[in-house]
Design an enzyme around this catalytic site. Structure first.
Site, short mmCIF file in Angstrom:
data_model
loop_
_atom_site.label_atom_id
_atom_site.label_comp_id
_atom_site.label_asym_id
_atom_site.label_seq_id
_atom_site.Cartn_x
_atom_site.Cartn_y
_atom_site.Cartn_z
N GLU A 60 0.82 -1.21 0.00
CA GLU A 60 0.00 0.00 0.00
C GLU A 60 0.86 1.26 0.00
O GLU A 60 0.49 2.27 -0.61
CB GLU A 60 -0.93 0.01 1.22
CG GLU A 60 -2.02 -1.04 1.19
CD GLU A 60 -1.56 -2.40 1.72
OE1 GLU A 60 -2.40 -3.31 1.82
OE2 GLU A 60 -0.34 -2.56 2.01
N PRO A 260 12.14 -13.58 -0.57
CA PRO A 260 11.01 -13.66 0.37
C PRO A 260 10.27 -12.33 0.46
O PRO A 260 10.86 -11.25 0.32
CB PRO A 260 11.68 -14.00 1.70
CG PRO A 260 13.02 -14.56 1.33
CD PRO A 260 13.43 -13.83 0.09
N ARG A 261 8.98 -12.41 0.70
CA ARG A 261 8.14 -11.22 0.79
C ARG A 261 8.49 -10.37 2.01
O ARG A 261 8.54 -9.15 1.94
CB ARG A 261 6.66 -11.65 0.85
CG ARG A 261 5.68 -10.53 1.19
CD ARG A 261 5.61 -9.49 0.13
NE ARG A 261 4.58 -8.49 0.42
CZ ARG A 261 4.42 -7.37 -0.26
NH1 ARG A 261 5.23 -7.10 -1.27
NH2 ARG A 261 3.47 -6.51 0.04
N ILE A 329 1.90 -6.90 -11.41
CA ILE A 329 1.97 -5.78 -12.35
C ILE A 329 3.40 -5.28 -12.47
O ILE A 329 3.87 -4.94 -13.57
CB ILE A 329 1.03 -4.64 -11.90
CG1 ILE A 329 -0.42 -5.14 -11.91
CG2 ILE A 329 1.19 -3.41 -12.78
CD1 ILE A 329 -1.39 -4.21 -11.21
#
Length: 414
Positions: A60, A260-261, A329
């Protein structure tokens, strides 16, 4: 009657919330900073009138950065208050601040904490990014006449079902918003059903991101040093790496890149790779180029464009477990074809559009995903075609940032 009961439960849970912060702070020290802000207490006076943007976490905050760029172009003197809920979001947001801006944790949604937050900052208007709708927060903003909008808004079928079950709490919260600007028509329908006033379907802000040119150049330079195809597992989530490591053992002639995220898992994932019998080279230890190893670990923040340029193909993290998938995206905009699993409900429309455009492949599980990614990485003609399709796909859906910024400025002017 339901909101006071909800507030009592939250107030009773505050000791548990403090304990949770302490536990998370062991891996991420950022959670131990400015803890009083979580309870609506702030150390010094501040000027009122900023535009408040709430970006709960890293994704975000990156979307907010795109929006902020357009807003600042239109109003260079605009002062911003950025709030967050996670340490990674706050660290990323720190880079967006200019003189006159402010940053804080969004407090937990108790009446006292929300009052303390609004009394202290007195924002001119608020913009919540994507999904962050809280009952006390929206009610208090409504009561004070602070315009509050939900931007880049999305709502999955699962979240709508939860909202229906808690409709006596959620419906007034959505209804208190002055405007909702949805990503897609299906999101708009679900949000309206939840009780929101949808005033536009503007698309996804993440299409408007421009990959960092220096990172792209660096990644492509490093890619040229590898004689093997490079396949990345992008933004992998807990529970996904074990199956990935089992699958890649059958392809020792491929250079694997695992990113990794969440940064608090970098050490854990690196240890997991070593325990699986692979040699490891971590980005944090690279010098002029990646060191030789079976698996490269991308243990840095803010360099996804470099990683996508370094890779031939990316497996989409979060899509091989029922987690909804991460942002595909950015990969498309960087010209990196994507192979995704069955779980992409967080980016449902983008996933379907990328499939239709030829920028992505869909598979049933991680073993098939690894095989398809390797086959694509070895097929230079198909790879180039998919990369070009991704860049076209990302470019064709831009414009959400300008539409959203225009709507925010109209809200401020009113």
């Amino acid at each position: 009657m339901i909101r006071p009961l909800y507030s009592l439960v939250l107030m009773g849970a505050q000791p548990l919330l403090r304990r949770k912060l302490r536990r998370r702070g062991v891996a991420e020290p950022g959670y131990l900073e400015h803890v009083d802000e979580r309870f609506g207490r702030y150390p010094a006076a501040t000027e009122p009138g900023r535009l408040w943007i709430h970006a709960v976490s890293l994704g975000e905050t990156r979307a907010a950065a795109i929006l902020l760029g357009v807003l600042r172009d239109a109003r260079p003197d605009l002062r911003i208050l950025l709030t967050h809920g996670t340490a990674t979001g706050r660290a990323e947001g720190q880079r967006l601040l200019r003189e006159g801006d402010a940053q804080a944790w969004l407090p937990w949604d108790t009446p006292r904490a929300v009052r303390g937050f609004l009394d202290h900052f007195r924002p001119s208007a608020g913009v919540l990014m994507e999904t962050e709708v809280w009952p006390n927060l929206t009610a208090h903003c409504k009561a004070r006449g602070i315009p509050l909008a939900l931007a880049n808004a999305r709502l999955s079928d699962k979240s709508l079902s939860q909202a229906r079950r808690l409709s006596r709490l959620s419906r007034p919260a959505y209804g208190a918003l002055d405007a909702v600007w949805a990503q897609t028509e299906p999101d708009a329908r679900r949000l309206a059903e939840a009780g929101a006033t949808v005033k536009g379907v503007y698309g996804n802000l993440k299409y408007d991101a421009t990959p960092d040119a220096a990172q792209l150049a660096e990644g492509r330079d490093w890619r040229s040093t590898s004689p093997r195809p490079v396949v990345m597992f992008a933004s992998s989530r807990e529970g996904e790496e074990a199956g990935f490591l089992r699958a890649v053992a059958a392809h020792p002639d491929v250079q694997w890149l695992l990113v990794p995220r969440h940064p608090q898992r970098f050490d854990e994932v690196a240890a997991q790779v070593v325990q699986a019998g692979f040699t490891v080279s971590r980005r944090s230890a690279w010098g002029d180029s990646p060191a030789p190893a079976a698996v490269w670990i991308g243990d840095s923040l803010g360099e996804m464009a470099m990683y996508y340029a370094l890779a031939d193909v990316a497996l989409l993290g979060g899509s091989f477990a029922p987690l909804g998938g991460q942002n595909l995206i950015e990969a498309a905009a960087c010209g990196c074809p994507v192979v995704m699993g069955p779980h992409t409900f967080n980016f449902g429309e983008a996933a379907e559009l990328s499939l239709a455009a030829g920028a992505a492949r869909r598979v049933a599980g991680i073993e098939e995903g690894v095989r398809v990614a390797v086959e694509l990485a070895r097929d230079r003609a198909a790879l180039q075609q998919a990369a070009a399709a991704g860049e076209r796909f990302a470019a064709e859906h831009r414009g959400a940032a300008q539409r959203t910024a225009d709507a925010i400025l109209r809200m401020l002017d009113r």
